[in-house]
Write a protein that holds these residues in place. Structure first.
Motif, PDB file in Angstrom:
ATOM      1  N   GLU A   1      29.164 -13.358  56.565  1.00 56.07           N
ATOM      2  CA  GLU A   1      28.551 -12.641  55.447  1.00 56.07           C
ATOM      3  C   GLU A   1      27.028 -12.780  55.458  1.00 56.07           C
ATOM      4  O   GLU A   1      26.296 -11.805  55.231  1.00 56.07           O
ATOM      5  N   ARG A   2      26.531 -13.984  55.740  1.00 56.60           N
ATOM      6  CA  ARG A   2      25.086 -14.207  55.761  1.00 56.60           C
ATOM      7  C   ARG A   2      24.427 -13.509  56.944  1.00 56.60           C
ATOM      8  O   ARG A   2      23.320 -12.965  56.827  1.00 56.60           O
ATOM      9  N   ALA A   3      25.093 -13.522  58.082  1.00 56.09           N
ATOM     10  CA  ALA A   3      24.547 -12.820  59.240  1.00 56.09           C
ATOM     11  C   ALA A   3      24.492 -11.319  58.987  1.00 56.09           C
ATOM     12  O   ALA A   3      23.511 -10.656  59.342  1.00 56.09           O
ATOM     13  N   ALA A   4      25.540 -10.790  58.350  1.00 55.95           N
ATOM     14  CA  ALA A   4      25.560  -9.353  58.048  1.00 55.95           C
ATOM     15  C   ALA A   4      24.440  -8.970  57.091  1.00 55.95           C
ATOM     16  O   ALA A   4      23.827  -7.901  57.213  1.00 55.95           O
ATOM     17  N   LYS A   5      24.139  -9.858  56.173  1.00 57.32           N
ATOM     18  CA  LYS A   5      23.106  -9.574  55.171  1.00 57.32           C
ATOM     19  C   LYS A   5      21.700  -9.727  55.749  1.00 57.32           C
ATOM     20  O   LYS A   5      20.827  -8.878  55.503  1.00 57.32           O
ATOM     21  N   ASP A   6      21.483 -10.788  56.529  1.00 55.23           N
ATOM     22  CA  ASP A   6      20.124 -11.135  56.954  1.00 55.23           C
ATOM     23  C   ASP A   6      19.771 -10.684  58.371  1.00 55.23           C
ATOM     24  O   ASP A   6      18.590 -10.516  58.685  1.00 55.23           O
ATOM     25  N   ALA A   7      20.772 -10.510  59.232  1.00 62.66           N
ATOM     26  CA  ALA A   7      20.480 -10.220  60.649  1.00 62.66           C
ATOM     27  C   ALA A   7      21.662  -9.485  61.279  1.00 62.66           C
ATOM     28  O   ALA A   7      22.331 -10.016  62.167  1.00 62.66           O
ATOM     29  N   MET A   8      21.901  -8.269  60.806  1.00 64.43           N
ATOM     30  CA  MET A   8      23.044  -7.506  61.304  1.00 64.43           C
ATOM     31  C   MET A   8      23.052  -7.349  62.828  1.00 64.43           C
ATOM     32  O   MET A   8      24.121  -7.438  63.440  1.00 64.43           O
ATOM     33  N   PRO A   9      21.908  -7.142  63.487  1.00 63.48           N
ATOM     34  CA  PRO A   9      21.951  -7.050  64.954  1.00 63.48           C
ATOM     35  C   PRO A   9      22.529  -8.286  65.630  1.00 63.48           C
ATOM     36  O   PRO A   9      23.204  -8.179  66.659  1.00 63.48           O
ATOM     37  N   LEU A  10      22.297  -9.476  65.049  1.00 61.22           N
ATOM     38  CA  LEU A  10      22.871 -10.691  65.625  1.00 61.22           C
ATOM     39  C   LEU A  10      24.379 -10.738  65.419  1.00 61.22           C
ATOM     40  O   LEU A  10      25.123 -11.215  66.287  1.00 61.22           O
ATOM     41  N   LEU A  11      24.846 -10.242  64.286  1.00 65.18           N
ATOM     42  CA  LEU A  11      26.287 -10.190  64.066  1.00 65.18           C
ATOM     43  C   LEU A  11      26.936  -9.217  65.049  1.00 65.18           C
ATOM     44  O   LEU A  11      27.989  -9.518  65.632  1.00 65.18           O
ATOM     45  N   VAL A  12      26.317  -8.060  65.240  1.00 63.36           N
ATOM     46  CA  VAL A  12      26.846  -7.095  66.200  1.00 63.36           C
ATOM     47  C   VAL A  12      26.914  -7.714  67.593  1.00 63.36           C
ATOM     48  O   VAL A  12      27.913  -7.574  68.309  1.00 63.36           O
ATOM     49  N   ALA A  13      25.854  -8.432  67.974  1.00 66.72           N
ATOM     50  CA  ALA A  13      25.849  -9.084  69.285  1.00 66.72           C
ATOM     51  C   ALA A  13      26.953 -10.124  69.398  1.00 66.72           C
ATOM     52  O   ALA A  13      27.576 -10.274  70.456  1.00 66.72           O
ATOM     53  N   SER A  14      27.221 -10.834  68.305  1.00 65.57           N
ATOM     54  CA  SER A  14      28.255 -11.878  68.332  1.00 65.57           C
ATOM     55  C   SER A  14      29.650 -11.285  68.363  1.00 65.57           C
ATOM     56  O   SER A  14      30.623 -12.005  68.611  1.00 65.57           O
ATOM     57  N   CYS A  15      29.773  -9.979  68.116  1.00 62.19           N
ATOM     58  CA  CYS A  15      31.069  -9.287  68.147  1.00 62.19           C
ATOM     59  C   CYS A  15      31.263  -8.484  69.434  1.00 62.19           C
ATOM     60  O   CYS A  15      32.248  -7.756  69.563  1.00 62.19           O
ATOM     61  N   SER A  16      30.324  -8.575  70.358  1.00 64.65           N
ATOM     62  CA  SER A  16      30.380  -7.772  71.572  1.00 64.65           C
ATOM     63  C   SER A  16      31.691  -7.975  72.325  1.00 64.65           C
ATOM     64  O   SER A  16      32.161  -9.095  72.502  1.00 64.65           O
ATOM     65  N   ALA A  17      32.242  -6.857  72.795  1.00 63.33           N
ATOM     66  CA  ALA A  17      33.469  -6.918  73.590  1.00 63.33           C
ATOM     67  C   ALA A  17      33.192  -6.696  75.068  1.00 63.33           C
ATOM     68  O   ALA A  17      34.088  -6.322  75.826  1.00 63.33           O
ATOM     69  N   SER A  18      31.955  -6.937  75.495  1.00 59.29           N
ATOM     70  CA  SER A  18      31.576  -6.665  76.885  1.00 59.29           C
ATOM     71  C   SER A  18      32.319  -7.525  77.897  1.00 59.29           C
ATOM     72  O   SER A  18      32.320  -7.209  79.089  1.00 59.29           O
ATOM     73  N   SER A  19      32.935  -8.597  77.445  1.00 59.79           N
ATOM     74  CA  SER A  19      33.693  -9.445  78.370  1.00 59.79           C
ATOM     75  C   SER A  19      34.894  -8.722  78.953  1.00 59.79           C
ATOM     76  O   SER A  19      35.485  -9.204  79.925  1.00 59.79           O
ATOM     77  N   MET A  20      35.263  -7.566  78.379  1.00 58.93           N
ATOM     78  CA  MET A  20      36.364  -6.775  78.948  1.00 58.93           C
ATOM     79  C   MET A  20      36.042  -6.342  80.384  1.00 58.93           C
ATOM     80  O   MET A  20      36.948  -6.103  81.180  1.00 58.93           O
ATOM     81  N   TRP A  21      34.732  -6.275  80.703  1.00 56.51           N
ATOM     82  CA  TRP A  21      34.341  -5.899  82.059  1.00 56.51           C
ATOM     83  C   TRP A  21      34.237  -7.154  82.899  1.00 56.51           C
ATOM     84  O   TRP A  21      33.165  -7.707  83.117  1.00 56.51           O
ATOM     85  N   VAL A  22      35.364  -7.589  83.402  1.00 54.96           N
ATOM     86  CA  VAL A  22      35.426  -8.885  84.083  1.00 54.96           C
ATOM     87  C   VAL A  22      34.863  -8.841  85.498  1.00 54.96           C
ATOM     88  O   VAL A  22      34.806  -9.860  86.172  1.00 54.96           O
ATOM     89  N   ALA A  23      34.411  -7.675  85.953  1.00 52.70           N
ATOM     90  CA  ALA A  23      33.631  -7.652  87.190  1.00 52.70           C
ATOM     91  C   ALA A  23      32.365  -8.469  87.017  1.00 52.70           C
ATOM     92  O   ALA A  23      31.769  -8.919  87.997  1.00 52.70           O
ATOM     93  N   ASN A  24      31.945  -8.674  85.761  1.00 52.49           N
ATOM     94  CA  ASN A  24      30.769  -9.494  85.471  1.00 52.49           C
ATOM     95  C   ASN A  24      31.118 -10.946  85.186  1.00 52.49           C
ATOM     96  O   ASN A  24      30.209 -11.765  84.968  1.00 52.49           O
ATOM     97  N   ALA A  25      32.384 -11.288  85.147  1.00 51.50           N
ATOM     98  CA  ALA A  25      32.792 -12.617  84.704  1.00 51.50           C
ATOM     99  C   ALA A  25      32.378 -13.718  85.668  1.00 51.50           C
ATOM    100  O   ALA A  25      31.986 -14.806  85.257  1.00 51.50           O
ATOM    101  N   ALA A  26      32.470 -13.439  86.957  1.00 53.35           N
ATOM    102  CA  ALA A  26      32.264 -14.498  87.949  1.00 53.35           C
ATOM    103  C   ALA A  26      32.073 -13.894  89.327  1.00 53.35           C
ATOM    104  O   ALA A  26      32.376 -12.711  89.553  1.00 53.35           O
ATOM    105  N   THR A  27      31.600 -14.706  90.243  1.00 54.27           N
ATOM    106  CA  THR A  27      31.613 -14.370  91.670  1.00 54.27           C
ATOM    107  C   THR A  27      32.692 -15.229  92.319  1.00 54.27           C
ATOM    108  O   THR A  27      32.787 -16.426  92.048  1.00 54.27           O
ATOM    109  N   VAL A  28      33.499 -14.593  93.167  1.00 54.47           N
ATOM    110  CA  VAL A  28      34.648 -15.275  93.777  1.00 54.47           C
ATOM    111  C   VAL A  28      34.547 -15.190  95.295  1.00 54.47           C
ATOM    112  O   VAL A  28      34.338 -14.112  95.860  1.00 54.47           O
ATOM    113  N   SER A  29      34.684 -16.333  95.958  1.00 47.78           N
ATOM    114  CA  SER A  29      34.712 -16.379  97.424  1.00 47.78           C
ATOM    115  C   SER A  29      36.064 -16.901  97.871  1.00 47.78           C
ATOM    116  O   SER A  29      36.488 -17.988  97.443  1.00 47.78           O
TER     117      SER A  29
END
Length: 448
Positions: free
Chosen positions: A87-115
């Protein structure tokens, strides 16, 4: 011993939204603030996993992150109960709340490098979680990514895990989105191909002028050292800074490789001929025959490639030696791209078939078929050592589909991210998911 390239697709999380957070990702920015459909996004991803499994490819699944990331918000000074933090993040710093809700981890090509083990000094499969340091909303992913990968590939006899590189600009690491591997057979020694956008310490390398170059040469070199790769089994190449400035934020937006084949755009790299010669020579020493398919700019422009995600496709080997290309619907909708693909598959060359998938929810946020999967080459013994709960089967597909239908919303807007109930929904869903996938406690709310 038989070997496989296993695609571990990212399961789209319950907070899938269009935050427009990635400067340099044209699709992400152009769809910013639109309402998303998390349920549809997850089901589209699962449908692709099921289809590849049914075609005979080895397929796995990688769990999403806990979102909103309340712990990240607490580190930024928001206090109180979890609900009060949101609630406080939404009131004072909505962009930070949006960033904390990012679903970009769905793109697991970025998750790691594998050898794979055939390339490494100690004969184990090595994983280095990507620090994703270029974007704040992505830089908070790697601790959970490391725990999830550790739960999936837990056998220390076969698997080695490395912490993310130092979280500074000089070692910006974007994982497998800028890494591929060439080999004759997946179980044989190959050549690992690292693509970087800039050098942090050597000004001889030109840099883009508009958008950031996310991967550094120094990060790629560090990963190669950590994985114990031989010099004769590594090639480094620089992305063309001009295409980065046109929206090619990762190499997998302009090139894709598999087996002995590199499929790439004419403008993808600097020093292209020198790079191709090095790949050919080193792969020949490993017993392979390097082949390349160059898409000329006269047939497909860089803009066409970025809008259609032609190269953010999956290039898969079939038993007869031919290759299958998995592309998003946007390729079919682009007349120049589709004309090129029809000519490519009818020419009798290496790529014989194209299959089209509806991944609109992911595409609108800037991720295609290749973004959604992390490739892991495994021999039979190593595959048997993987946590069996994450290997896709018909029953697992049924369980995950039912799980999505039960827990996911079919509409999510920016204002919905401020609802503390969303956090409870996400945690309830993820707690159940870890039981389905047999991961144990991998999320902060399960550990703390």
């Amino acid at each position: 011993m038989k070997s496989y390239e296993v695609n571990f697709d990212g399961l789209v999380g319950p907070t899938h939204n269009y935050g427009g957070l990635s400067y340099g990702n044209v699709a992400s920015q152009s769809n910013s603030q639109q309402s998303s459909n998390p349920k549809e996004a997850a089901l589209q991803g699962l449908a692709k996993m099921k289809a590849l499994m049914e075609m005979g490819f080895q397929q796995g699944v990688l769990a999403p992150q806990e979102r909103p990331d309340v712990a990240a918000l607490r580190r930024l000074g928001f206090g109180g109960t979890d609900a009060q933090v949101i609630e406080r993040a939404a009131k004072d710093a909505m962009p930070l709340l949006v960033a904390s809700c990012s679903a970009s981890s769905m793109w697991v090509a970025n998750a790691a490098t594998v050898s794979p083990s055939a390339d490494t000094a100690d004969g184990r499969v090595h994983f280095t979680a990507a620090n994703l340091n270029c974007k704040y909303h992505r830089s908070i992913e790697h601790p959970t990514t490391s725990r999830v990968l550790g739960a999936m590939f837990a056998n220390q006899q076969h698997f080695a895990h490395h912490a993310a590189l130092p979280a500074v600009a000089q070692f910006g690491d974007e994982g497998a989105a800028n890494h591929t591997r060439f080999c004759r057979e997946y179980g044989e020694a190959g050549v690992e191909f690292f693509v970087f956008g800039r050098s942090a310490f050597d000004n001889r390398y030109p840099a883009p002028q508009k958008y950031p170059a996310r991967q550094t040469l120094e990060a790629s070199q560090a990963v190669a050292r950590l994985h114990g790769l031989r010099d004769e089994g590594v090639v480094y190449a620089q992305q063309n800074p001009n295409v980065i400035d046109q929206g090619v934020f990762h190499n997998d937006v302009i090139a894709v490789g598999n087996g002995e084949v590199l499929f790439y755009h004419e403008d993808a790299f600097l020093e292209t001929e020198q790079m191709l010669a090095e790949l050919e020579g080193k792969l020949a020493k490993a017993g392979g025959k390097f082949q390349s398919v160059c898409v000329p700019r006269s047939a497909v422009t860089v803009d066409d490639a970025v809008r259609s995600y032609l190269f953010n496709s999956q290039l898969l080997s079939r038993p007869d030696g031919s290759m299958l290309l998995i592309v998003p619907q946007e390729c079919q909708a682009n007349e120049r791209v589709w004309t090129y693909l029809q000519g490519l598959t009818s020419s009798g060359g290496l790529i014989r078939e194209v299959k089209v998938f509806d991944l609109k929810q992911s595409m609108q946020n800037g991720g295609g078929p290749a973004c959604l999967r992390l490739r892991v080459a495994l021999n039979e013994t190593e595959l048997a050592a993987v946590n069996p709960g994450v290997i896709m089967t018909a029953p697992l597909y049924g369980s995950l589909t039912a799980w999505v239908e039960k827990h996911y919303r079919d509409r999510l807007s920016e204002t919905d991210l401020a609802d503390p109930q969303l956090l409870l929904e996400c945690r309830t869903a993820l707690d159940e998911l870890t039981q389905i996938l047999k991961l144990g406690a991998v999320y902060p709310f399960q550990i703390n």
